[in-house]
Design an enzyme around this catalytic site. Structure first.
Site, PDB file in Angstrom:
ATOM      1  N   GLU A 123     -23.498 -22.238 -11.638  1.00 44.87           N
ATOM      2  CA  GLU A 123     -23.746 -22.981 -10.671  1.00 44.87           C
ATOM      3  C   GLU A 123     -23.787 -24.250 -10.871  1.00 44.87           C
ATOM      4  O   GLU A 123     -23.421 -25.255  -9.865  1.00 44.87           O
ATOM      5  CB  GLU A 123     -25.217 -22.328  -9.650  1.00 44.87           C
ATOM      6  CG  GLU A 123     -26.490 -22.893 -10.610  1.00 44.87           C
ATOM      7  CD  GLU A 123     -27.742 -22.693 -10.036  1.00 44.87           C
ATOM      8  OE1 GLU A 123     -27.767 -21.644  -9.019  1.00 44.87           O
ATOM      9  OE2 GLU A 123     -28.587 -23.233 -10.046  1.00 44.87           O
ATOM     10  N   SER A 124     -23.881 -24.879 -12.119  1.00 43.34           N
ATOM     11  CA  SER A 124     -24.179 -26.129 -12.231  1.00 43.34           C
ATOM     12  C   SER A 124     -22.415 -26.822 -12.154  1.00 43.34           C
ATOM     13  O   SER A 124     -22.172 -27.993 -11.968  1.00 43.34           O
ATOM     14  CB  SER A 124     -24.270 -26.463 -13.840  1.00 43.34           C
ATOM     15  OG  SER A 124     -23.226 -25.713 -14.662  1.00 43.34           O
TER      16      SER A 124
END
Lengths: 253, 310
Positions: free
Chosen positions: A50-51
């Site tokens: 998700e980063s």
């Protein structure tokens, strides 16, 4: 040597991954499940974080979703807005989530225990979990199986499972199919097609039905029939799994 | 907008720009890129009644909550390494801060609407869950279900959110405020474009010619930026990819200290109130520690810190 509970959970979660899946992984056991799948049944699996680290292939186990070894081994580094936008677009096949609480409809709580305005226990919050639970095609939940973690209804729905039953996800316009599997240290569970309630698929070796019933605050479907025992994989696969985490960063129990 | 030659200011001057009660947003994701030099300076100068609208800026918010500087938090996720942020959680449990919960994508879409100059964004997240059902201080301006007027499809909409100040830590900036970052950006370019005022803290200040030569790394053009502050090691004890690793020991010290107000106060007394500025803070950290964390230019991480000697 027999498989530890963590190892059984990793192998069971890895089984849900199909080759060529795009998987969104957090940290902890899901990282191990994804890496185990990639080394065995799903070599073409692509991992996104998700980063914003896309298709990362770190040589060393990442210690978090934004850890630097991910960044230098990605095909693309972008924003969280992009990565979670890919989920909303329907590009993510499978996402792994943990939670403080999970209920009979697979709703997850990572926000508060108790009343929202006056919480008994404040938890870290959704992060990308709600986004994955809303838009990823399949959700796999990995959790320790404790009575307090398995209430009939979570105190706060951070991530939608099937909400309060069939048709609810569709009514709210949610994209993904919802939770397909719950992997715990006692057994493996799915959801009943008709009622969307949790149903047992298999029980881990050495675990009794009573142990599962005692550690769950709601009725799990299928507990009165014959329940298959979770199959342990070969010793060769066991050694492979152990070699992926030689320092026991993630495999502890 | 200030003129270019006035944008480069000191950390003290920059922190003084933020009034008590400001709605703030900080850069950062997990252990990286929080503007912690700026945050420490805010704590030294006793800011109070802040409103936070964040996405992943856990290290900043955890310190500010510990210092009693925060009244309201729009939160999507605040985690310390392997667990809860003790100061943030204690404040929420005791009711000394009020919270409004979002998902990462939900709140980023609120920033994105502001960044695009539009009143709202349609989303397919938060709807159906208690992130939508339970609304606190953002009641009726958080998220609502909505039928697309074109197709009738059910979705959600979130209103724009423009923080008063975005404080973002980047790798390199020039004196005009062109910003460069390597690797993941969290979503700081969106937050910066949404905010009314933008303060950039940068590991390095470089010539505009250098920015032009390496423009593939530029994430934000200068005309969004009001002030630039040179802050080497400005994310410490967090890390910056290709500059330095995060300092797990010091991060653990903060998390351990956060378990009670007394130990947190002792941490601030020793490390923040007890150091008159960032130069004194880094004197206390020590050159040996900083050298151990310094990134190997090839791998982008400190091989020494990660015990991977070549």
């Amino acid at each position: 040597m027999s498989w530890t509970k963590d190892e059984l959970m990793i192998a069971a979660a890895a089984e849900v991954i199909e080759n060529r899946d795009i998987a969104l992984v957090g940290i902890g056991l899901p990282v191990m499940a994804a890496m185990f799948a990639k080394h065995t049944t799903a070599p073409d699996l692509k991992l996104i974080y998700e980063s914003g680290a896309i298709d990362a292939q770190p040589k060393d186990l990442p210690q978090g979703p934004g850890d630097f070894p991910l960044l230098r081994t990605s095909t693309m580094t972008t924003s969280l807005f992009d990565a979670l936008g890919y989920v909303q677009r329907g590009k993510v096949d499978i996402a792994f989530l943990g939670a403080a609480e999970i209920d009979q409809y697979g709703n997850l709580n990572a926000t508060v225990i108790g009343d929202y305005m006056h919480p008994d226990c404040r938890l870290p919050g959704s992060g990308g979990a709600n986004d994955m639970g809303s838009g990823a095609r399949k959700i796999v939940v990995i959790s320790r199986h404790l009575r307090r973690k398995f209430p009939a209804r979570v105190s706060y729905i951070t991530t939608p499972g099937f909400l309060c039953g069939p048709g609810e996800r569709e009514r709210h316009g949610l994209g993904g199919e919802g939770p397909v599997r719950v992997v715990t240290d006692l057994g493996i569970f799915g959801f009943d097609d008709e009622t969307k309630r949790m149903r047992i698929l298999s029980i881990h070796p050495g675990v009794s039905k009573q142990e599962i019933i005692r550690n769950t605050q709601f009725e799990i479907l299928g507990m009165d029939g014959e329940i298959p025992v979770t199959a342990e994989k070969s010793e060769e696969l066991h050694r492979l799994l152990q070699s992926l985490d030689p320092q026991h960063i993630y495999i502890k129990n | 907008m200030t003129t270019a030659n006035k944008k480069l200011i000191s950390l003290r001057e920059a922190a003084a720009l933020v009034p008590d009660g400001a709605n703030m947003s900080f850069s950062g994701f997990a252990e990286t890129n929080n503007p912690l030099s700026f945050v420490r300076e805010m704590i030294r100068t006793g800011k109070t009644h802040l409103e936070i609208s964040g996405m992943g800026d856990a290290q900043s918010v955890e310190l500010l909550c510990g210092a009693g500087a925060v009244d309201l938090v729009r939160v999507s996720n605040y985690m310390a390494k392997n667990g809860r942020c003790p100061n943030f959680c204690r404040c929420a449990q005791q009711g000394t801060i009020r919270t409004e919960d979002y998902s990462h994508f939900g709140i980023t879409n609120r920033f994105f609407a502001a960044a695009m100059g539009i009143p709202f964004m349609p989303v397919k997240v938060m709807i159906g869950s208690d992130l939508c059902e339970i609304q606190n201080f953002d009641k009726d301006r958080k998220v609502m279900e909505f039928d697309d007027p074109f197709s009738g499809e059910r979705c959600g909409i979130v209103p724009r959110l423009a923080p008063d100040f975005a404080v973002i830590h980047v790798a390199r900036a020039d004196a005009e405020g062109n910003c460069q970052l390597y690797g993941i950006t969290s979503s700081i370019e969106i937050i910066a474009r949404a905010a009314k005022h933008v303060i950039v803290t940068a590991e390095e200040i470089v010539d505009t010619e250098e920015i032009r030569r390496t423009n593939q790394f530029t994430i934000l053009p200068s005309f969004f930026v009001d002030y630039v502050v040179h802050c080497p090691f400005g994310a410490y004890p967090g890390g910056v990819f290709t500059y330095y690793d995060y300092d797990l020991e010091h991060l653990d010290l903060i998390t351990r200290s956060g378990k009670s107000p007394d130990t947190m106060e002792a941490y601030f007394d020793e490390w923040v109130y007890g150091t008159k500025d960032e130069a004194a803070f880094f004197d206390k950290v020590g050159i040996r520690r900083l050298m151990d964390l310094r990134a190997d230019p090839y791998s982008g991480v400190s091989l020494r810190n990660r015990r991977q000697f070549l």
